[in-house]
Scaffold this motif. Sequence first.
Motif, short mmCIF file in Angstrom:
data_model
loop_
_atom_site.label_atom_id
_atom_site.label_comp_id
_atom_site.label_asym_id
_atom_site.label_seq_id
_atom_site.Cartn_x
_atom_site.Cartn_y
_atom_site.Cartn_z
N GLN A 164 -25.33 14.01 -19.66
CA GLN A 164 -23.99 13.41 -19.67
C GLN A 164 -23.41 13.19 -18.27
OE1 GLN A 164 -21.89 16.03 -22.34
NE2 GLN A 164 -22.98 15.25 -24.13
N GLY A 165 -24.07 13.71 -17.26
CA GLY A 165 -23.55 13.50 -15.92
C GLY A 165 -24.47 14.09 -14.87
N TYR A 166 -24.27 13.65 -13.64
CA TYR A 166 -25.01 14.21 -12.50
C TYR A 166 -24.28 15.45 -11.99
CZ TYR A 166 -27.67 9.88 -12.45
OH TYR A 166 -28.49 8.85 -12.79
N TYR A 167 -24.98 16.20 -11.15
CA TYR A 167 -24.41 17.44 -10.63
C TYR A 167 -23.78 17.24 -9.24
CZ TYR A 167 -27.05 19.83 -14.36
OH TYR A 167 -27.56 20.27 -15.57
N ALA A 168 -22.98 16.17 -9.11
CA ALA A 168 -22.28 15.96 -7.84
C ALA A 168 -21.40 17.16 -7.50
CB ALA A 168 -21.43 14.68 -7.92
N ALA A 169 -20.86 17.81 -8.54
CA ALA A 169 -20.01 18.98 -8.29
C ALA A 169 -20.77 20.05 -7.50
CB ALA A 169 -19.50 19.56 -9.61
N GLY A 463 -15.74 19.27 -12.67
CA GLY A 463 -15.91 19.91 -11.38
C GLY A 463 -16.06 21.41 -11.52
N TYR A 464 -15.49 22.15 -10.59
CA TYR A 464 -15.58 23.61 -10.61
C TYR A 464 -14.27 24.19 -10.09
CZ TYR A 464 -16.59 23.15 -5.58
OH TYR A 464 -16.51 22.87 -4.25
N ALA A 465 -14.21 25.50 -9.95
CA ALA A 465 -13.01 26.15 -9.44
C ALA A 465 -13.40 27.15 -8.38
CB ALA A 465 -12.27 26.85 -10.58
N THR A 466 -12.49 27.43 -7.47
CA THR A 466 -12.73 28.51 -6.51
C THR A 466 -11.59 29.51 -6.57
OG1 THR A 466 -11.62 27.40 -4.67
CG2 THR A 466 -13.99 27.03 -4.89
N MET A 467 -11.92 30.76 -6.30
CA MET A 467 -10.93 31.83 -6.25
C MET A 467 -11.04 32.46 -4.88
SD MET A 467 -8.86 33.25 -8.66
CE MET A 467 -9.63 33.57 -10.24
N THR A 468 -9.93 32.44 -4.14
CA THR A 468 -9.88 33.05 -2.81
C THR A 468 -8.97 34.25 -2.89
OG1 THR A 468 -10.05 30.83 -1.90
CG2 THR A 468 -9.45 32.59 -0.36
N GLU A 482 -14.61 12.78 -8.88
CA GLU A 482 -14.03 11.54 -9.40
C GLU A 482 -14.78 11.01 -10.61
OE1 GLU A 482 -13.54 8.43 -6.45
OE2 GLU A 482 -12.15 9.77 -5.35
N ASP A 483 -16.13 11.05 -10.53
CA ASP A 483 -16.92 10.40 -11.58
C ASP A 483 -18.25 11.11 -11.73
OD1 ASP A 483 -18.22 8.76 -13.31
OD2 ASP A 483 -18.34 7.04 -11.94
N ARG A 484 -18.41 11.83 -12.84
CA ARG A 484 -19.66 12.59 -13.04
C ARG A 484 -20.85 11.67 -13.27
NH1 ARG A 484 -19.62 13.61 -19.30
NH2 ARG A 484 -18.05 12.05 -19.75
N LYS A 485 -20.62 10.39 -13.56
CA LYS A 485 -21.75 9.45 -13.73
C LYS A 485 -22.25 8.95 -12.38
CE LYS A 485 -20.89 9.42 -18.28
NZ LYS A 485 -21.77 10.05 -19.28
N ASP A 486 -21.55 9.32 -11.31
CA ASP A 486 -21.93 8.91 -9.96
C ASP A 486 -22.55 10.11 -9.25
OD1 ASP A 486 -22.13 8.25 -7.30
OD2 ASP A 486 -19.98 7.82 -7.02
N PRO A 487 -23.85 10.05 -8.91
CA PRO A 487 -24.51 11.22 -8.31
C PRO A 487 -23.90 11.60 -6.96
CG PRO A 487 -25.97 9.29 -8.27
CD PRO A 487 -24.78 8.91 -9.10
N ALA A 488 -23.20 10.68 -6.32
CA ALA A 488 -22.60 10.98 -5.01
C ALA A 488 -21.08 10.97 -5.10
CB ALA A 488 -23.09 9.97 -3.98
N SER A 489 -20.54 11.30 -6.25
CA SER A 489 -19.09 11.25 -6.44
C SER A 489 -18.35 12.12 -5.43
CB SER A 489 -18.75 11.73 -7.85
OG SER A 489 -17.35 11.80 -8.01
N PRO A 490 -17.25 11.60 -4.86
CA PRO A 490 -16.42 12.46 -4.01
C PRO A 490 -15.70 13.53 -4.83
CG PRO A 490 -15.57 10.18 -4.06
CD PRO A 490 -16.76 10.24 -4.97
#
Length: 509
Positions: A164-169, A463-468, A482-490
């Motif tokens: 369903q999507g690339y792992y750009a995250a 995407g993901y989350a971070t905890m600081t 922005e777009d999980r269908k884009d392997p290079a998504s920002p």
Amino acid sequence: MIDRNRRNLIAGGLAAAAVWPGMGRARAARFKAYPFSLGVASGCPLPEGVILWTRLTFPEPPPPADPFAPLEVIQRAPVDVIWDVAEDEHFTRPVRSGTVRAVQEFGHSVHVPVAGLRPGRWYFYRFRAGDAVSPVGRTRTAPAQETMADRLRFAFASCQQYEQGYYAAYQHMADADLDLVVHLGDYIYERSWGGNLVRHHGSGWPARLDEYRARHALYRSDPNLQATHARFPWLVIWDDHEVINNYGDDNAPDAPAGERFLEQRRAAYQAWYEHMPVPPHGGGDFSEFRIYGQHGFGRLLGITLLDVRQYRTPAMVGGQGAAQADANSMLGAEQERWLEETLPGARARWNVIAQPTLLSERDLEQGEGRRYSLDGWDGYRASRRHLLDSIEAARLENPLIIGGDLHAYFAADVKRDFAQPKSETVATEFVTGAISSNAPGQKSLDVALAENPHLKLASREHGYATMTLTPDGGQCDFVTIEDRKDPASPASTTYSFALTSGQPGVNRI
Ligand SMILES: [Fe+2]
């Protein structure tokens, strides 16, 4: 006979014979294909050690010219794997090394507990076998038990349906400034659904060990996922899709019940073990495999990992309502007892409870009436009560609940009594969106927000989350692509929440 074995070994994955089954030591091999194609990983960091992981892969043996040729000999050959740990990525300052044997019984995976390291430090590691050298991994030990670190930051992630999507995250996560990654489950998926797929499993639902192995290996072939494993130590728990949708204990809605399903579950658990940077398996047949536990990061942070699948009362089918939800157990009696006994010893400033899904109540029915997802904690109210009571009884400082599973981001005030909006907030909860799995419709999220005042945010990004975390406070960030269908998504940080020690509750910045 020996000659035929030898011929086939040469024809297969190993150009030089490594060993005959049951005979002598493994010898250095020349590999026909690169055996470290699944990369490297590390996990379960301690102040003085860490687990190193890799799994050797071999190309499928060619079809035998001689139908009686024992081709399985090739597959069964054990391989001695050397591991090196150093202070620098060029291995000019080596600190530890050793040899471990990769055997077919565990898919030629290796799990190396390295000891004798220094706390709170970066290390580099690699594996060597025959003429092959693995990619270099980086890992970090936990701070010393009595140390209060100035700052720790970890990422958490879940739900990475491959099609369903690339792992750009993960590409962005690999570049982030982190000490640790926590994966909350749905690392693989057993099934395909939805349209507009960007890539394919190429096989159906796994049920056998070789099928689960192949599914894990496919997911792990992704370079961005590999990069994030190679960059940080991970802590991992599973949810349902590592075995099959919505299963609990020995029961799954889409699999034959009883012994046949338990056989499938054993296979799934073993394949999971073979691909995760967890301590070496102590023996047994994976009928039971413990993944819950507590991980300390000095005086700043403690992380408790929970298993909500293996020991639960199987979920109700058809929604019989609250009576059963009050009796069902999410964790099973033994894990609940362990939690009760362990939490009082957790003396960290921040105490993370890592579990796969949303702990807080979520009424799904718009307007009058109430409707719940009974596969989650709303189907296991007594267990949720017990967990929250255990947190309170242990006087756990700054409890933070983290989860995934919903394929959407959530932030919630965890209430002592969800039926009373004015009831005390006893913990703060953050649920990460999916890495790649299909998100729910906006309407259902709007309903959740309208019906459940303790839910402060529900958003369908990926995407993901971070905890600081610092001694006095911290921040949770939702990093969305922005777009999980884009392997290079920002990617960008879309939502941020401030944490203040001693003040539970969602505080959006
Ligand atoms: Fe999921």
